[in-house]
Design a protein around this motif. Structure first.
Motif, PDB file in Angstrom:
ATOM      1  N   HIS A  24       0.857  -1.189   0.000  1.00 47.64           N
ATOM      2  CA  HIS A  24       0.000   0.000   0.000  1.00 47.64           C
ATOM      3  C   HIS A  24       0.889   1.233   0.000  1.00 47.64           C
ATOM      4  O   HIS A  24       1.751   1.392   0.865  1.00 47.64           O
ATOM      5  CB  HIS A  24      -0.911   0.009   1.234  1.00 47.64           C
ATOM      6  CG  HIS A  24      -1.710   1.262   1.347  1.00 47.64           C
ATOM      7  ND1 HIS A  24      -2.728   1.571   0.456  1.00 47.64           N
ATOM      8  CD2 HIS A  24      -1.651   2.282   2.220  1.00 47.64           C
ATOM      9  CE1 HIS A  24      -3.243   2.739   0.790  1.00 47.64           C
ATOM     10  NE2 HIS A  24      -2.616   3.197   1.861  1.00 47.64           N
ATOM     11  N   CYS A  25       0.673   2.089  -0.985  1.00 48.53           N
ATOM     12  CA  CYS A  25       1.409   3.351  -1.091  1.00 48.53           C
ATOM     13  C   CYS A  25       0.405   4.480  -0.876  1.00 48.53           C
ATOM     14  O   CYS A  25      -0.345   4.821  -1.785  1.00 48.53           O
ATOM     15  CB  CYS A  25       2.052   3.492  -2.471  1.00 48.53           C
ATOM     16  SG  CYS A  25       3.138   2.135  -2.927  1.00 48.53           S
ATOM     17  N   PRO A  26       0.351   5.056   0.324  1.00 46.38           N
ATOM     18  CA  PRO A  26      -0.624   6.112   0.594  1.00 46.38           C
ATOM     19  C   PRO A  26      -0.410   7.327  -0.305  1.00 46.38           C
ATOM     20  O   PRO A  26       0.721   7.655  -0.673  1.00 46.38           O
ATOM     21  CB  PRO A  26      -0.360   6.484   2.057  1.00 46.38           C
ATOM     22  CG  PRO A  26       0.374   5.324   2.635  1.00 46.38           C
ATOM     23  CD  PRO A  26       1.167   4.749   1.502  1.00 46.38           C
ATOM     24  N   ARG A  27      -1.501   7.969  -0.651  1.00 50.09           N
ATOM     25  CA  ARG A  27      -1.432   9.183  -1.466  1.00 50.09           C
ATOM     26  C   ARG A  27      -0.530  10.204  -0.782  1.00 50.09           C
ATOM     27  O   ARG A  27      -0.594  10.411   0.427  1.00 50.09           O
ATOM     28  CB  ARG A  27      -2.835   9.752  -1.638  1.00 50.09           C
ATOM     29  CG  ARG A  27      -2.868  10.959  -2.548  1.00 50.09           C
ATOM     30  CD  ARG A  27      -4.291  11.493  -2.647  1.00 50.09           C
ATOM     31  NE  ARG A  27      -4.315  12.584  -3.586  1.00 50.09           N
ATOM     32  CZ  ARG A  27      -5.008  12.601  -4.710  1.00 50.09           C
ATOM     33  NH1 ARG A  27      -5.766  11.579  -5.013  1.00 50.09           N
ATOM     34  NH2 ARG A  27      -4.965  13.632  -5.517  1.00 50.09           N
ATOM     35  N   GLY A  28       0.356  10.803  -1.562  1.00 48.24           N
ATOM     36  CA  GLY A  28       1.241  11.838  -1.051  1.00 48.24           C
ATOM     37  C   GLY A  28       2.508  11.322  -0.395  1.00 48.24           C
ATOM     38  O   GLY A  28       3.339  12.106   0.036  1.00 48.24           O
ATOM     39  N   SER A  30       6.008   9.266  -0.864  1.00 45.37           N
ATOM     40  CA  SER A  30       6.890   8.822  -1.939  1.00 45.37           C
ATOM     41  C   SER A  30       7.025   7.302  -1.902  1.00 45.37           C
ATOM     42  O   SER A  30       6.983   6.685  -0.839  1.00 45.37           O
ATOM     43  CB  SER A  30       8.263   9.489  -1.831  1.00 45.37           C
ATOM     44  OG  SER A  30       8.911   9.081  -0.648  1.00 45.37           O
ATOM     45  N   ILE A  47      -4.922   2.417  -8.754  1.00 48.75           N
ATOM     46  CA  ILE A  47      -4.639   3.816  -8.466  1.00 48.75           C
ATOM     47  C   ILE A  47      -5.962   4.501  -8.137  1.00 48.75           C
ATOM     48  O   ILE A  47      -6.877   4.520  -8.962  1.00 48.75           O
ATOM     49  CB  ILE A  47      -3.955   4.502  -9.664  1.00 48.75           C
ATOM     50  CG1 ILE A  47      -2.656   3.779 -10.002  1.00 48.75           C
ATOM     51  CG2 ILE A  47      -3.723   5.979  -9.372  1.00 48.75           C
ATOM     52  CD1 ILE A  47      -2.023   4.229 -11.307  1.00 48.75           C
ATOM     53  N   VAL A  80       3.029  14.070 -10.620  1.00 48.11           N
ATOM     54  CA  VAL A  80       3.934  13.045 -10.085  1.00 48.11           C
ATOM     55  C   VAL A  80       5.346  13.605 -10.104  1.00 48.11           C
ATOM     56  O   VAL A  80       5.803  14.094 -11.141  1.00 48.11           O
ATOM     57  CB  VAL A  80       3.846  11.745 -10.918  1.00 48.11           C
ATOM     58  CG1 VAL A  80       4.889  10.739 -10.458  1.00 48.11           C
ATOM     59  CG2 VAL A  80       2.447  11.158 -10.832  1.00 48.11           C
TER      60      VAL A  80
END
Length: 83
Positions: A24-28, A30, A47, A80
């Motif tokens: 999981h790559c949280p919004r905001g 890196s 996404i 991005v």
């Protein structure tokens, strides 16, 4: 992850993801992923929100294929930022 292994840096933390794992790559925050093996990696990426995701993937794929990298265009058009 469907096949293969990637090393991923999410914020300041490194993780290794193998087939069957999720990241999981949280919004905001890196994030960076790299295939450090000789095996092909296959993964599914969701996404959210998906605003312009198809256009982003098409543009980054075009740049990778041609070698004409334009990080300013990616930032300006899609928000991005490459670190």
């Amino acid at each position: 992850m469907i096949d293969g292994t990637v090393d991923a840096k999410i914020g300041g933390e490194w993780v290794t993801a193998n087939a069957g794992d999720t990241i999981h790559c949280p919004r905001g925050v890196s994030h960076y992923m790299k295939n450090n093996s000789d095996q092909t990696v296959r993964m599914i990426s969701y996404i959210f929100p998906g605003d312009r995701a198809e256009e982003f993937m098409a543009e980054t794929s075009r740049q990778n294929e041609t070698g004409e990298l334009d990080f300013e265009l990616i930032e300006r058009e899609f928000g991005v930022v490459y670190l």
